[in-house]
Motif scaffolding. Sequence first.
Motif, PDB file in Angstrom:
ATOM      1  N   ASN A 101       8.768  19.102  -7.493  1.00  0.00           N
ATOM      2  CA  ASN A 101       8.175  18.351  -8.656  1.00  0.00           C
ATOM      3  C   ASN A 101       6.728  18.508  -8.553  1.00  0.00           C
ATOM      4  OD1 ASN A 101      10.659  17.486  -9.300  1.00  0.00           O
ATOM      5  ND2 ASN A 101      10.570  15.575  -8.069  1.00  0.00           N
ATOM      6  N   LYS A 102       6.132  19.572  -7.904  1.00  0.00           N
ATOM      7  CA  LYS A 102       4.629  19.499  -7.910  1.00  0.00           C
ATOM      8  C   LYS A 102       4.140  20.184  -9.359  1.00  0.00           C
ATOM      9  CE  LYS A 102       3.831  19.997  -3.041  1.00  0.00           C
ATOM     10  NZ  LYS A 102       3.369  20.637  -1.963  1.00  0.00           N
ATOM     11  N   PHE A 103       3.044  19.559  -9.658  1.00  0.00           N
ATOM     12  CA  PHE A 103       2.280  20.034 -11.229  1.00  0.00           C
ATOM     13  C   PHE A 103       1.439  21.240 -10.648  1.00  0.00           C
ATOM     14  CE2 PHE A 103       2.625  15.518 -12.776  1.00  0.00           C
ATOM     15  CZ  PHE A 103       3.323  16.040 -13.942  1.00  0.00           C
ATOM     16  N   PRO A 104       1.558  22.277 -11.459  1.00  0.00           N
ATOM     17  CA  PRO A 104       0.513  23.430 -11.127  1.00  0.00           C
ATOM     18  C   PRO A 104      -0.777  23.105 -11.052  1.00  0.00           C
ATOM     19  CG  PRO A 104       1.523  23.729 -13.375  1.00  0.00           C
ATOM     20  CD  PRO A 104       2.161  22.645 -12.541  1.00  0.00           C
ATOM     21  N   HIS A 105      -1.393  22.054 -12.023  1.00  0.00           N
ATOM     22  CA  HIS A 105      -2.631  21.859 -12.087  1.00  0.00           C
ATOM     23  C   HIS A 105      -3.287  20.793 -11.030  1.00  0.00           C
ATOM     24  CE1 HIS A 105      -0.823  18.589 -14.313  1.00  0.00           C
ATOM     25  NE2 HIS A 105      -1.899  17.853 -13.932  1.00  0.00           N
ATOM     26  N   VAL A 106      -2.412  20.477 -10.270  1.00  0.00           N
ATOM     27  CA  VAL A 106      -2.955  19.456  -9.148  1.00  0.00           C
ATOM     28  C   VAL A 106      -3.037  20.216  -7.798  1.00  0.00           C
ATOM     29  CG1 VAL A 106      -2.355  17.311  -7.804  1.00  0.00           C
ATOM     30  CG2 VAL A 106      -1.657  17.484 -10.324  1.00  0.00           C
ATOM     31  N   GLU A 107      -3.999  19.834  -7.060  1.00  0.00           N
ATOM     32  CA  GLU A 107      -4.001  20.691  -5.800  1.00  0.00           C
ATOM     33  C   GLU A 107      -3.629  19.654  -4.784  1.00  0.00           C
ATOM     34  OE1 GLU A 107      -7.714  21.922  -2.638  1.00  0.00           O
ATOM     35  OE2 GLU A 107      -8.179  21.362  -4.539  1.00  0.00           O
ATOM     36  N   TYR A 108      -2.631  20.091  -3.989  1.00  0.00           N
ATOM     37  CA  TYR A 108      -1.809  19.393  -2.900  1.00  0.00           C
ATOM     38  C   TYR A 108      -2.284  19.936  -1.544  1.00  0.00           C
ATOM     39  CZ  TYR A 108       0.939  18.174  -6.596  1.00  0.00           C
ATOM     40  OH  TYR A 108       1.601  17.806  -7.925  1.00  0.00           O
TER      41      TYR A 108
ATOM     42  N   ILE B 204       4.676   8.522   1.517  1.00  0.00           N
ATOM     43  CA  ILE B 204       5.419   9.256   0.688  1.00  0.00           C
ATOM     44  C   ILE B 204       4.883  10.704   0.650  1.00  0.00           C
ATOM     45  CG2 ILE B 204       6.579   7.369  -0.577  1.00  0.00           C
ATOM     46  CD1 ILE B 204       4.636   8.240  -2.767  1.00  0.00           C
ATOM     47  N   LYS B 205       5.573  11.673   0.023  1.00  0.00           N
ATOM     48  CA  LYS B 205       4.991  12.911  -0.519  1.00  0.00           C
ATOM     49  C   LYS B 205       5.527  13.370  -1.639  1.00  0.00           C
ATOM     50  CE  LYS B 205       7.052  16.386   2.413  1.00  0.00           C
ATOM     51  NZ  LYS B 205       6.580  17.532   3.438  1.00  0.00           N
ATOM     52  N   VAL B 206       5.004  14.188  -2.440  1.00  0.00           N
ATOM     53  CA  VAL B 206       5.658  14.806  -3.629  1.00  0.00           C
ATOM     54  C   VAL B 206       6.649  16.001  -3.227  1.00  0.00           C
ATOM     55  CG1 VAL B 206       4.942  15.872  -5.661  1.00  0.00           C
ATOM     56  CG2 VAL B 206       3.357  14.175  -4.927  1.00  0.00           C
TER      57      VAL B 206
ATOM     58  N   ARG C 168       0.875  -1.247   0.017  1.00  0.00           N
ATOM     59  CA  ARG C 168      -0.091   0.018  -0.024  1.00  0.00           C
ATOM     60  C   ARG C 168       0.815   1.264  -0.107  1.00  0.00           C
ATOM     61  NH1 ARG C 168      -4.798   1.355   4.148  1.00  0.00           N
ATOM     62  NH2 ARG C 168      -3.640   2.740   5.103  1.00  0.00           N
ATOM     63  N   ILE C 169       0.525   2.385  -0.858  1.00  0.00           N
ATOM     64  CA  ILE C 169       1.160   3.375  -1.040  1.00  0.00           C
ATOM     65  C   ILE C 169      -0.033   4.589  -0.314  1.00  0.00           C
ATOM     66  CG2 ILE C 169       2.242   5.324  -2.238  1.00  0.00           C
ATOM     67  CD1 ILE C 169       2.696   2.846  -4.386  1.00  0.00           C
ATOM     68  N   VAL C 170       0.578   5.348   0.488  1.00  0.00           N
ATOM     69  CA  VAL C 170      -0.160   6.607   1.049  1.00  0.00           C
ATOM     70  C   VAL C 170       0.677   7.730   0.569  1.00  0.00           C
ATOM     71  CG1 VAL C 170      -1.130   7.912   2.979  1.00  0.00           C
ATOM     72  CG2 VAL C 170      -0.999   5.368   3.007  1.00  0.00           C
ATOM     73  N   ILE C 171       0.145   8.812  -0.215  1.00  0.00           N
ATOM     74  CA  ILE C 171       0.691   9.944  -0.758  1.00  0.00           C
ATOM     75  C   ILE C 171       0.073  11.146   0.223  1.00  0.00           C
ATOM     76  CG2 ILE C 171       0.995  11.385  -2.527  1.00  0.00           C
ATOM     77  CD1 ILE C 171       0.342   9.108  -4.407  1.00  0.00           C
ATOM     78  N   GLU C 172       0.938  11.229   1.127  1.00  0.00           N
ATOM     79  CA  GLU C 172       0.577  12.257   2.073  1.00  0.00           C
ATOM     80  C   GLU C 172      -0.081  13.709   1.807  1.00  0.00           C
ATOM     81  OE1 GLU C 172       2.611  12.541   6.125  1.00  0.00           O
ATOM     82  OE2 GLU C 172       2.383  10.260   6.050  1.00  0.00           O
ATOM     83  N   ASN C 173       0.775  14.394   0.999  1.00  0.00           N
ATOM     84  CA  ASN C 173       0.329  15.682   0.586  1.00  0.00           C
ATOM     85  C   ASN C 173      -0.644  15.636  -0.627  1.00  0.00           C
ATOM     86  OD1 ASN C 173       2.314  14.925  -1.316  1.00  0.00           O
ATOM     87  ND2 ASN C 173       3.488  16.926  -1.032  1.00  0.00           N
ATOM     88  N   LEU C 174      -1.124  14.544  -0.924  1.00  0.00           N
ATOM     89  CA  LEU C 174      -2.311  14.441  -1.899  1.00  0.00           C
ATOM     90  C   LEU C 174      -3.404  14.085  -1.173  1.00  0.00           C
ATOM     91  CD1 LEU C 174      -0.904  12.998  -5.272  1.00  0.00           C
ATOM     92  CD2 LEU C 174      -1.838  15.158  -4.743  1.00  0.00           C
TER      93      LEU C 174
ATOM     94  N   LYS D  80      -4.585   6.892  -0.725  1.00  0.00           N
ATOM     95  CA  LYS D  80      -4.094   5.528  -0.386  1.00  0.00           C
ATOM     96  C   LYS D  80      -4.219   4.710  -1.937  1.00  0.00           C
ATOM     97  CE  LYS D  80      -5.708   5.517   4.298  1.00  0.00           C
ATOM     98  NZ  LYS D  80      -5.941   6.922   4.343  1.00  0.00           N
ATOM     99  N   ILE D  81      -3.238   4.079  -2.086  1.00  0.00           N
ATOM    100  CA  ILE D  81      -3.308   3.052  -3.396  1.00  0.00           C
ATOM    101  C   ILE D  81      -2.794   1.657  -2.771  1.00  0.00           C
ATOM    102  CG2 ILE D  81      -1.786   2.461  -5.579  1.00  0.00           C
ATOM    103  CD1 ILE D  81      -1.186   5.505  -5.672  1.00  0.00           C
ATOM    104  N   ASN D  82      -3.896   0.913  -3.061  1.00  0.00           N
ATOM    105  CA  ASN D  82      -3.784  -0.725  -2.519  1.00  0.00           C
ATOM    106  C   ASN D  82      -3.344  -1.335  -3.828  1.00  0.00           C
ATOM    107  OD1 ASN D  82      -4.431  -0.371   0.142  1.00  0.00           O
ATOM    108  ND2 ASN D  82      -6.440  -0.100  -0.335  1.00  0.00           N
ATOM    109  N   SER D  83      -2.498  -2.268  -3.517  1.00  0.00           N
ATOM    110  CA  SER D  83      -2.049  -3.356  -4.756  1.00  0.00           C
ATOM    111  C   SER D  83      -2.217  -4.648  -4.223  1.00  0.00           C
ATOM    112  CB  SER D  83      -0.555  -2.791  -5.049  1.00  0.00           C
ATOM    113  OG  SER D  83      -0.320  -3.976  -6.143  1.00  0.00           O
ATOM    114  N   GLU D  84      -2.690  -5.498  -5.192  1.00  0.00           N
ATOM    115  CA  GLU D  84      -2.957  -6.964  -5.005  1.00  0.00           C
ATOM    116  C   GLU D  84      -1.438  -7.574  -5.229  1.00  0.00           C
ATOM    117  OE1 GLU D  84      -5.570  -8.936  -3.784  1.00  0.00           O
ATOM    118  OE2 GLU D  84      -6.386  -6.787  -3.517  1.00  0.00           O
ATOM    119  N   ALA D  85      -0.695  -6.978  -6.105  1.00  0.00           N
ATOM    120  CA  ALA D  85       0.666  -7.743  -6.518  1.00  0.00           C
ATOM    121  C   ALA D  85       1.859  -7.007  -5.876  1.00  0.00           C
ATOM    122  CB  ALA D  85       0.971  -7.233  -7.842  1.00  0.00           C
ATOM    123  N   SER D  86       3.107  -7.558  -5.372  1.00  0.00           N
ATOM    124  CA  SER D  86       3.898  -6.873  -4.901  1.00  0.00           C
ATOM    125  C   SER D  86       4.936  -6.886  -5.892  1.00  0.00           C
ATOM    126  CB  SER D  86       4.550  -7.945  -3.601  1.00  0.00           C
ATOM    127  OG  SER D  86       4.956  -9.302  -4.247  1.00  0.00           O
ATOM    128  N   ASP D  87       6.135  -6.368  -5.708  1.00  0.00           N
ATOM    129  CA  ASP D  87       7.288  -6.322  -6.650  1.00  0.00           C
ATOM    130  C   ASP D  87       6.821  -5.545  -7.741  1.00  0.00           C
ATOM    131  OD1 ASP D  87       9.142  -7.604  -4.854  1.00  0.00           O
ATOM    132  OD2 ASP D  87       8.243  -9.606  -5.662  1.00  0.00           O
TER     133      ASP D  87
END
Length: 108
Positions: free
Chosen positions: A99-106, A93-95, A3-9, A13-20
């Motif tokens: 590397n932040k995009f201007p069109h994305v809200e953080y 993680i966080k961006v 699982r990935i958690v992007i704190e400043n987005l 949360k991104i859950n994955s069934e597959a590892s690696d």
Amino acid sequence: MPRIVIENLFNRKINSEASDRKVIELIHENNIDWMHACGKKGRCTSCKMIVLSGMENLNDPNERELFYRKQNRLRANERLSCQSILEKGELRIKVAEINKFPHVEYSE
């Protein structure tokens, strides 16, 4: 389950069934814009992520990442998302500001 958690987005949360799997692949498969100027080849640092916790759940840094560390373009708590493989567990993680995009809200 990896699982990935992007704190400043807003703690996305991104859950994955597959590892690696590469972190950037998991991010993009979940329709999240994440910078990658060199096409995910490890030739730049535009896809870097700041690792807040879970570094032990990633593969070891490869030669490209070590090269950028020697140049002081990657800190000890930063990894290239295109070279990092989430092997197990949770990754928080966080961006990076640069590397932040201007069109994305953080969040912060």
